[in-house]
Scaffold this motif. Structure first.
Motif: not given
Length: 456
Positions: A175, A200-201, A204, A208
């Motif tokens: 991430q 799914y992370k 995100y 953002d």
């Protein structure tokens, strides 16, 4: 058809790998034509004086990568890849809920017997004592050069990649690295396609940064590139070597089609090599980045599953065309990973411990995988079917259930099981289970608890 490779009995490469590479190169070069029938396993075994297991392993690897197909009752046939252009050198895999670990049977951890703590401790002490490490100064923003060199070598030799240390960026988690990547590309791109279901992370992070998200549903046939072409996405996030959570592998024809899409649309492909090294049937599937001749693939890798989640070292390989932009923005960031840990990891790789470690964990997790599958088969009979379990650290199952998805999730939480539901209907559910953290001697206990969650 006759195949006549020359084998090097003294080579460090297994015979099935030599045969696999020979047939693959014959297909790529056009010497083996589309729809040509390969000798049966028995015929090849007799003519090449090799065991049937050797032939079967080579054929299985070629089927997994999409170079040949096994037609029931007919045999093995060469797939039609004539519309794709290969770089033969680069395509050949080169040699060489708060979770409490005492409560949850499955978690994001690794097997406690898999990691050699004594070796890591010795290397750590060596690095700290070495004046050249200079532990009193901060490290490189991009990542320690020593580690980036080792990562580049690892990607090239173990994953069939094609990169150099200048393209490698080190950071604490995928991430974090995606946020950095978006800083590099957002002036030119604003729409990304993601696998559904998928990681799914990662989605995100794009949300953002106000990216437009396009969901591409992964089917039984894998990632539908036709749906990608119909979308307005300019960037796509995929996991071709081991799709999470379904566990599918993208065959070579689809990989070439995906690369062709990127070239024609000035697009970018983000390749998440999730669990790419851990495969129980044959060799790991070579990465997409190694097939890329047009500088359009960003490669993401992590040592969390390979070594320790607590290490928090991941890396990103960016195309050379993005290096100028990266050089202008990298000073906006600070290095998120310990300099000491980076140098220790580099030594771990340099001294050959990584290769030994990968062999060890493959044995451990293969055994655990087989025990779990056998336990499920004995306990659940025809009420549960394992759909995919030949690679990675999770299995995908389908079960006949009468509970709602909400009830399943709630019962799993109460029982202490991490259950990732992929899809559900009134009479069945498809889910994945990460088994890396479960102790071997707890498999029977876990099976009983899972049975209560699903069927009671």
């Amino acid at each position: 058809m006759i195949i006549s490779p020359v084998f090097d009995k003294d080579s460090s490469k297994a015979l099935y790998i030599q045969l696999y590479e020979y047939i693959k190169n014959e297909i790529i070069s056009g010497l083996l034509k589309p729809d040509s029938k390969l000798p049966s396993i028995r015929e090849a075994s007799a003519s090449l004086n090799l065991s049937k297991t050797t032939i079967e392993n080579a054929y299985s690897q070629l089927v997994a990568e999409g170079y040949i197909e096994n037609q029931p009752k007919r045999g093995y046939f060469v797939c039609d890849l004539t519309e794709y252009s290969f770089d033969i050198v680069s395509t050949v895999l080169k040699s060489t809920v708060k979770q409490d670990s005492d409560t949850y049977y499955l978690n994001d951890g690794v097997d406690k017997d898999s990691f050699d703590i004594s070796t890591w401790r010795r290397l750590y002490n060596k690095v700290v004592a070495d004046e050249d490490t200079n532990i009193y100064s901060s490290g490189s923003i991009q990542g320690e050069k020593f580690l980036r060199e080792e990562i580049a070598n690892f990607v090239n030799t173990m994953r069939g990649g094609n990169t150099g240390p200048e393209q490698v960026i080190v950071g604490a988690g995928v991430q974090y690295l995606l946020g950095m990547l978006i800083g590099i590309i957002r002036s030119d791109y604003n729409t990304v396609a993601v696998e559904t279901p998928g990681f799914y992370k990662a989605e995100y992070i794009f949300e953002d940064y106000s990216f437009n998200i396009r969901h591409i549903e992964v089917t039984d046939n894998g990632f539908p590139i036709g749906a990608l072409k119909k979308s307005d996405a300019q960037v796509v996030y995929v996991s071709p070597s081991h799709q999470y959570p379904l566990g599918t592998t993208m065959p070579v024809n689809k990989r070439m089609e995906l690369l062709d899409w990127a070239q024609k649309n000035n697009g970018l492909i983000i390749e998440d090599d999730y669990d790419g090294m851990i495969r129980y049937g044959g060799m790991p599937i070579p990465c997409l980045q190694g097939l890329d001749k047009n500088d359009c693939v960003i490669y993401l890798g992590s040592f969390s599953k390979m070594l320790l989640p607590s290490l928090r070292i991941s890396f990103m390989v960016i195309p050379k065309k993005l290096l100028p932009v990266y050089s202008t923005i990298k000073t906006r960031h600070t290095q998120s990973t310990s300099k000491i840990d980076q140098v220790v990891l580099a030594n771990f790789m340099k001294e050959g411990f990584m290769v030994k470690h990968l062999r060890k964990i493959k044995r451990i997790y293969k055994k655990k995988n087989m025990l779990l599958a056998a336990s499920f088969k004995y306990r659940f009979k025809d009420k549960l079917e394992i759909i995919n379990s030949d690679s990675g650290l999770h299995i995908v199952c389908e079960a006949a259930v009468k509970k709602t998805e909400h009830a399943l999730q709630e019962d799993a939480r109460k029982t202490g099981i991490l259950l990732n539901i992929i899809s559900s209907s009134k009479d069945k559910v498809i889910f994945s289970l990460n088994y890396s953290g479960i102790n071997t001697d707890k498999i029977q206990d876990f099976t009983e608890l899972l049975g209560k969650v699903l069927f009671e």
